[in-house]
Each structure stands twice: as C-alpha cells, then as structure tokens.
Design an enzyme around this catalytic site. Sequence first.
Site, mmCIF file in Angstrom:
data_model
loop_
_atom_site.group_PDB
_atom_site.id
_atom_site.type_symbol
_atom_site.label_atom_id
_atom_site.label_comp_id
_atom_site.label_asym_id
_atom_site.label_seq_id
_atom_site.Cartn_x
_atom_site.Cartn_y
_atom_site.Cartn_z
ATOM 1 N N HIS A 120 10.211 -23.157 5.287
ATOM 2 C CA HIS A 120 11.596 -22.928 4.855
ATOM 3 C C HIS A 120 12.547 -24.015 5.356
ATOM 4 O O HIS A 120 13.627 -24.194 4.810
ATOM 5 C CB HIS A 120 12.092 -21.531 5.241
ATOM 6 C CG HIS A 120 12.318 -21.353 6.696
ATOM 7 N ND1 HIS A 120 11.353 -20.902 7.548
ATOM 8 C CD2 HIS A 120 13.404 -21.584 7.458
ATOM 9 C CE1 HIS A 120 11.836 -20.849 8.765
ATOM 10 N NE2 HIS A 120 13.076 -21.259 8.746
ATOM 11 N N LYS A 180 16.258 -26.322 3.457
ATOM 12 C CA LYS A 180 17.633 -26.422 3.967
ATOM 13 C C LYS A 180 18.341 -27.599 3.309
ATOM 14 O O LYS A 180 17.773 -28.678 3.159
ATOM 15 C CB LYS A 180 17.619 -26.627 5.487
ATOM 16 C CG LYS A 180 17.247 -25.372 6.248
ATOM 17 C CD LYS A 180 17.272 -25.647 7.736
ATOM 18 C CE LYS A 180 16.776 -24.462 8.527
ATOM 19 N NZ LYS A 180 17.728 -23.350 8.561
ATOM 20 N N GLU A 201 16.328 -22.654 20.051
ATOM 21 C CA GLU A 201 16.667 -21.266 19.726
ATOM 22 C C GLU A 201 17.175 -20.573 20.984
ATOM 23 O O GLU A 201 16.769 -20.916 22.094
ATOM 24 C CB GLU A 201 15.422 -20.532 19.223
ATOM 25 C CG GLU A 201 14.855 -21.093 17.933
ATOM 26 C CD GLU A 201 13.592 -20.359 17.503
ATOM 27 O OE1 GLU A 201 13.667 -19.591 16.557
ATOM 28 O OE2 GLU A 201 12.553 -20.563 18.152
ATOM 29 N N ARG A 260 0.817 -1.223 0.000
ATOM 30 C CA ARG A 260 0.000 0.000 0.000
ATOM 31 C C ARG A 260 0.846 1.266 0.000
ATOM 32 O O ARG A 260 0.444 2.303 -0.505
ATOM 33 C CB ARG A 260 -0.915 0.017 1.239
ATOM 34 C CG ARG A 260 -2.009 -1.013 1.211
ATOM 35 C CD ARG A 260 -2.667 -1.109 2.560
ATOM 36 N NE ARG A 260 -1.664 -1.366 3.596
ATOM 37 C CZ ARG A 260 -1.918 -1.503 4.875
ATOM 38 N NH1 ARG A 260 -3.148 -1.373 5.319
ATOM 39 N NH2 ARG A 260 -0.956 -1.749 5.737
ATOM 40 N N ASP A 264 3.684 -22.835 16.210
ATOM 41 C CA ASP A 264 4.709 -22.075 15.484
ATOM 42 C C ASP A 264 5.803 -22.981 14.914
ATOM 43 O O ASP A 264 6.363 -22.674 13.862
ATOM 44 C CB ASP A 264 5.326 -21.056 16.451
ATOM 45 C CG ASP A 264 6.130 -19.992 15.733
ATOM 46 O OD1 ASP A 264 5.619 -19.449 14.743
ATOM 47 O OD2 ASP A 264 7.281 -19.712 16.160
ATOM 48 N N HIS A 285 7.525 -27.270 11.025
ATOM 49 C CA HIS A 285 8.926 -27.687 10.850
ATOM 50 C C HIS A 285 9.235 -29.070 11.439
ATOM 51 O O HIS A 285 9.810 -29.920 10.782
ATOM 52 C CB HIS A 285 9.890 -26.689 11.497
ATOM 53 C CG HIS A 285 9.681 -25.273 11.063
ATOM 54 N ND1 HIS A 285 9.353 -24.932 9.786
ATOM 55 C CD2 HIS A 285 9.767 -24.118 11.749
ATOM 56 C CE1 HIS A 285 9.244 -23.615 9.702
ATOM 57 N NE2 HIS A 285 9.486 -23.104 10.886
ATOM 58 N N LYS A 334 4.005 -19.488 5.955
ATOM 59 C CA LYS A 334 3.411 -19.914 7.211
ATOM 60 C C LYS A 334 3.066 -18.659 8.009
ATOM 61 O O LYS A 334 3.689 -17.629 7.762
ATOM 62 C CB LYS A 334 4.376 -20.814 7.972
ATOM 63 C CG LYS A 334 5.422 -20.063 8.800
ATOM 64 C CD LYS A 334 6.063 -20.945 9.832
ATOM 65 C CE LYS A 334 6.629 -20.102 10.941
ATOM 66 N NZ LYS A 334 7.309 -20.748 11.979
ATOM 67 N N LYS A 344 12.378 -21.694 22.927
ATOM 68 C CA LYS A 344 13.068 -20.409 22.829
ATOM 69 C C LYS A 344 13.896 -20.197 24.090
ATOM 70 O O LYS A 344 13.635 -20.799 25.118
ATOM 71 C CB LYS A 344 12.035 -19.296 22.700
ATOM 72 C CG LYS A 344 11.188 -19.485 21.460
ATOM 73 C CD LYS A 344 10.765 -18.173 20.865
ATOM 74 C CE LYS A 344 10.094 -18.356 19.541
ATOM 75 N NZ LYS A 344 10.995 -18.389 18.408
HETATM 76 N N1 LIG Z 1 8.985 -11.942 8.853
HETATM 77 C C1 LIG Z 1 9.292 -13.218 8.908
HETATM 78 O O1 LIG Z 1 10.409 -13.608 9.262
HETATM 79 C C2 LIG Z 1 8.258 -14.258 8.543
HETATM 80 C C3 LIG Z 1 8.606 -15.591 8.678
HETATM 81 C C4 LIG Z 1 7.691 -16.573 8.302
HETATM 82 C C5 LIG Z 1 6.460 -16.191 7.806
HETATM 83 N N2 LIG Z 1 6.123 -14.866 7.704
HETATM 84 C C6 LIG Z 1 4.813 -14.535 7.146
HETATM 85 O O2 LIG Z 1 4.996 -13.749 5.984
HETATM 86 C C7 LIG Z 1 3.970 -12.778 5.854
HETATM 87 C C8 LIG Z 1 4.606 -11.378 5.821
HETATM 88 O O3 LIG Z 1 5.299 -11.177 7.023
HETATM 89 P P1 LIG Z 1 6.141 -9.869 7.350
HETATM 90 O O4 LIG Z 1 6.894 -10.152 8.582
HETATM 91 O O5 LIG Z 1 6.877 -9.397 6.163
HETATM 92 O O6 LIG Z 1 4.970 -8.832 7.706
HETATM 93 P P2 LIG Z 1 5.066 -7.248 7.751
HETATM 94 O O7 LIG Z 1 6.452 -6.782 8.015
HETATM 95 O O8 LIG Z 1 3.966 -6.800 8.642
HETATM 96 O O9 LIG Z 1 4.722 -6.852 6.246
HETATM 97 C C9 LIG Z 1 3.444 -6.943 5.714
HETATM 98 C C10 LIG Z 1 3.460 -6.446 4.293
HETATM 99 O O10 LIG Z 1 2.137 -6.488 3.797
HETATM 100 C C11 LIG Z 1 1.812 -5.220 3.235
HETATM 101 N N3 LIG Z 1 0.375 -5.030 3.399
HETATM 102 C C12 LIG Z 1 -0.327 -4.986 4.554
HETATM 103 N N4 LIG Z 1 -1.636 -4.793 4.297
HETATM 104 C C13 LIG Z 1 -1.744 -4.716 2.947
HETATM 105 C C14 LIG Z 1 -2.837 -4.527 2.078
HETATM 106 N N5 LIG Z 1 -4.085 -4.362 2.517
HETATM 107 N N6 LIG Z 1 -2.595 -4.531 0.755
HETATM 108 C C15 LIG Z 1 -1.353 -4.672 0.262
HETATM 109 N N7 LIG Z 1 -0.284 -4.852 1.053
HETATM 110 C C16 LIG Z 1 -0.481 -4.882 2.376
HETATM 111 C C17 LIG Z 1 2.653 -4.247 4.018
HETATM 112 O O11 LIG Z 1 2.943 -3.083 3.322
HETATM 113 P P3 LIG Z 1 2.082 -1.731 3.389
HETATM 114 O O12 LIG Z 1 1.851 -1.420 4.812
HETATM 115 O O13 LIG Z 1 2.938 -0.772 2.638
HETATM 116 O O14 LIG Z 1 0.824 -2.046 2.658
HETATM 117 C C18 LIG Z 1 3.944 -5.019 4.150
HETATM 118 O O15 LIG Z 1 4.683 -4.902 2.959
HETATM 119 C C19 LIG Z 1 3.050 -12.989 7.046
HETATM 120 O O16 LIG Z 1 2.014 -13.873 6.672
HETATM 121 C C20 LIG Z 1 3.957 -13.676 8.067
HETATM 122 O O17 LIG Z 1 3.238 -14.485 8.963
HETATM 123 C C21 LIG Z 1 7.010 -13.893 8.056
#
Ligand SMILES: NC(=O)c1ccc[n+]([C@@H]2O[C@H](COP(=O)([O-])OP(=O)(O)OC[C@H]3O[C@@H](n4cnc5c(N)ncnc54)[C@H](OP(=O)(O)O)[C@@H]3O)[C@@H](O)[C@H]2O)c1
Length: 483
Positions: A178, A182, A216, A51, A235, A240, A148, A330
């Site tokens: 992920h 590995k 961890e 967004r 989680d 995993h 996930k 953890k």
């Molecule tokens: N971070 C990790 O290490 C990790 C690991 C495993 C899984 N995940 C999964 O991966 C996904 C993303 O995680 P994240 O950590 O990257 O989350 P995040 O940092 O909160 O990022 C969310 C992203 O979604 C965008 N977004 C939110 N609402 C939106 C909308 N209505 N339309 C379009 N874009 C939208 C946000 O950008 P804007 O605010 O600019 O729209 C941002 O780019 C989640 O499902 C999470 O559970 C993350």
Amino acid sequence: MVSRVIPVDPFDLVIFGATGDLARRKILPSLYRRFFGGQVPDEARIIGVARTELNDEQFREQVAEALKEFVDESKQSAEQIAAFLRCLHYVTIDATGETGWETLKALVRPDLVQAFYFSVAPELFGALADRLHNYGIAQADARIVVEKPFGRDLVSARALNDTLAAHFTESQIYRIDHYLGKETVQNLMAVRFANILFEPLWNAQYVDHVQITVAETVGVGGRGAYYDTSGAMRDMVQNHLMQLLCLIAMEPPYHFDPSAVRDEKLKVIRALDPLGPEDIVRGQYVGPNGASYRDDAGNPDSRTESYVALRCHVANWRWKGIPFYLRTGKKLRARTSEIAVVFKEPPHSIFDDATDWRENMLVIRLQPNEGMNLKMMIKEPGPGGMRLVQVPLDMSFADALGEEGADMPDAYERLIMDVIRGNQTLFMRGDEVEAAWAWTDPIIAGWEAAKTRPQPYDAGSSGPEDALMLMHRDGRRWREIRE
Ligand SMILES: NC(=O)c1ccc[n+]([C@@H]2O[C@H](COP(=O)([O-])OP(=O)(O)OC[C@H]3O[C@@H](n4cnc5c(N)ncnc54)[C@H](OP(=O)(O)O)[C@@H]3O)[C@@H](O)[C@H]2O)c1
C-alpha cells in the site's frame, strides 16, 4: 473546477475475507469513498465471501457499520451509502470446501471486469486459486489481488508465486504494497522524471547520502504474537522501505508503464550489496511508558526486532559509494515517513565564514502532511555582513493543490481502482518480491544464527543508541524524528 474523476468500467469484485479486519477498515470504506467520488459505477457488484453465515442484508448492515466508523463524516451521505450498499452481495464459502462456489459463479458476470481480492491468510491462496479455476469462475483476464505478507522468505515467496502461477499469468496478479499507492510515493517519480532540476544531481557526484525513515508510535499491540514471528525487517523493510529505495535509486524507465517501471526497480534490488553486521542495528522497545516489546509479544525471550536501521549500497555507476540509510521502528517518538536526499557541499566556498553552511536537502514527506521541502542556503537578511542561513522551500500538497490536494484518495482507493483499470505499475511483480527476499534472507539468517538480542531502546525515543552511531561513524546524522 471540472472533475478529473474518470469512472472505471463496470466490474465485479469478489472480496474473500470480507468479514475480516482489512476488508472492514480499508477495502470496503475505500470502495465506498470511490463510489461517493463518482468513480465506481452503480452497476458494479461487490461480493463479500467468508465462512460466516450471512445473507446480503446482514452483510450490508455490517458494512454500513464499518462505513460509519471508517469514513469521514463529510462523505457520510445516507443516499450514497444506500446506493453503495445496493452494490453489495454476500456468499458463504469456506475456501477449502466445495460448497457455495456455484452461487458465486452465478453472481460474477463473465462479460465484465472481474477482480478477486484474496484478503485472507496466504495459506488459503492455493485453495482459492484452484477453486476459481476449477469452477470456471475466473475469466482469462480476471485480476487476482493479494496482500502482504508475500511469504516470509525466498522459499515461501516462490511457493506462493508458483501457487498463483498454476492458474493465473503474471499480468493477472496484483501484489499490494500500500506504500506504492500513496500520492507522495508516486510523486517521487513525477519529481524525478518530470523535472530537469533534480535528475542531473541525482547521483554519486552530487548526493552525499539518502535517509529513509518510517517511524511509528504504536507498539505491536494486539498483533504481538504474529509480529514476533516476523519483525521489522520482514514486516517493513523487505517491502515498503525497499520499494521506496527503488523509486529513489532507479534509472529513468523508458515509459511510465508497468513493465518498464518494474524492470528498473528490479535492477536496483539486484544491485544491492550484501550487508555486514556493521551495517545493521536492531532494537526492541522497553517501557517505562507502556509495556515493553517482550510483554506485547508475550515472549520474554524474544529476539525479534521492533526496530531496524541499515546502511546499504547500490552497486552501480550512479550510486557508487553513496550510502542509503534505512530505519523503521515501533513506539518511536513520532509517526512519520519521509525520504531525505542530502546533497554534497559545493566544491569551493567563496564565503569567508563557511561555518554557517548546511547541506542542501530534499525531504519528501509521505506522512503526515504529505509534501516536499527543499532546504537551501540564502543570505541571512539584514545588516551583519554576508551570513548564510538555511531556509526551507516548503510545499504541502494540501496547500499547494487546494481542495483537491486536501482530498487525495488514500492508497487503497487508488490501488483498487488501478486493479479495475488493469494498471499494474504500482504493484509488485513476482520477480521483484523474490529478489527482495533474496537480499533480506541472508541478513535475517545471519542474526538468527548469531542469536543476538536486539538493543533495547526507550519507548517514545528515536531508537537505539547504536543506530545513531551507525551514522555518526560516517560523520553524518539522522534527521530528527518528528511530525
Ligand atoms: N488487517 C490489516 O491491516 C492488514 C494489513 C496488511 C495485510 N493484511 C493481510 O490481509 C489478509 C487479511 O487480513 P485481516 O486482518 O483482514 O485478517 P482477519 O481479520 O483474520 O480476517 C480473515 C478473513 O478471512 C476469512 N476466512 C478465514 N478462513 C477462511 C476460510 N477457510 N474460507 C473463507 N474465508 C476465510 C475470515 O472470515 P470467516 O472467519 O468468516 O471465514 C475473515 O473474513 C491477511 O493475509 C493479512 O496478512 C492485513
């Protein structure tokens, strides 16, 4: 040495959530590393969507910053980074809105491999799937990548599967775990099925038990509030650890092919016996060396586990009666992931003093220092009669494979390239995910109904006392948690 990197076909990859943490830390740096490695063709288009209002240049600047932070210095080439950034584009879209989609459609080329990475909260999957379909953006063979957590129970996982199935076939959906990307995890299959050595012993007759540990050192830190609604079982175990268990316990697939491998994994999950309270230990870390779990979670009454240990049985001919001990937590003593297959005693000892005897054990280290270690008995060298001593046959992949082994692609690099190649072997199928929730749901429901508090354990320790007892009662012990 001749490079074994095979470039993938030109592709367009759309990353929804391109400004988010996962895209910044993992997806974009992984794509760059593959670009640097010669696998991503220059014609590829990587299109960020979120967004936040950005133009291509601003997005490229953001990505350049992320690469500086998350790519190893040895791969920081100004020329390569500039070429990679030229592949990047950005479109401002709210997944739930109706603007920007035509712009996206104009950027995604219909005659190339198309992949859409849903790196956003699962609540947005439906909105994205509908619009990709309604605006005619995704072709019939476009790949959809989802992260996930895939649901928090069977009902929600089914709902997500149904949401995606409304517009895409199962062969288009890539559910990332992920861990499966590995190197060592895939090596599990190579070790088991490309060698005659272990498979004849890989059963209840020769294996005493299996231990799977994912430890961890970090706490729940910044994601405490989210984690408190999840816990170690949801989680880590449901995805995993169960995937690792499947790869250890499954029957040989008829071919290294996505459906054959996933069929065999599914059979393992379906064969898991239900667990009783005596098979489960839950823990929550407490200071004094840092904040306690409840502080980190911001919930003084939390009953969510930051640690869980389980004793499971795979009820089939191969594994009848053999326990699989799983633990993850953890704020433990060290960061380590490993699988130990512990073999039985020889049926009869010909040596008078058998007190030196230790079990044969195959330890597969997933991290750190990926590799394998086979513990064997030999004669202790020197005078003093026939005394036995256990020695390791130790193989670190980095040592064994030289430069190539030291420079293994990380899990995300491999998985994203598999998406482009259209290879689903290392991704979870919908029925696998549902079967895993069907097994974990009653366990979680049991302790939620009992309203028991997880056992406290000291941060920096090996976990709760009761987890030690879980194995002691069976006359066994955990391997030490250390790097
Ligand atoms: N971070 C990790 O290490 C990790 C690991 C495993 C899984 N995940 C999964 O991966 C996904 C993303 O995680 P994240 O950590 O990257 O989350 P995040 O940092 O909160 O990022 C969310 C992203 O979604 C965008 N977004 C939110 N609402 C939106 C909308 N209505 N339309 C379009 N874009 C939208 C946000 O950008 P804007 O605010 O600019 O729209 C941002 O780019 C989640 O499902 C999470 O559970 C993350």
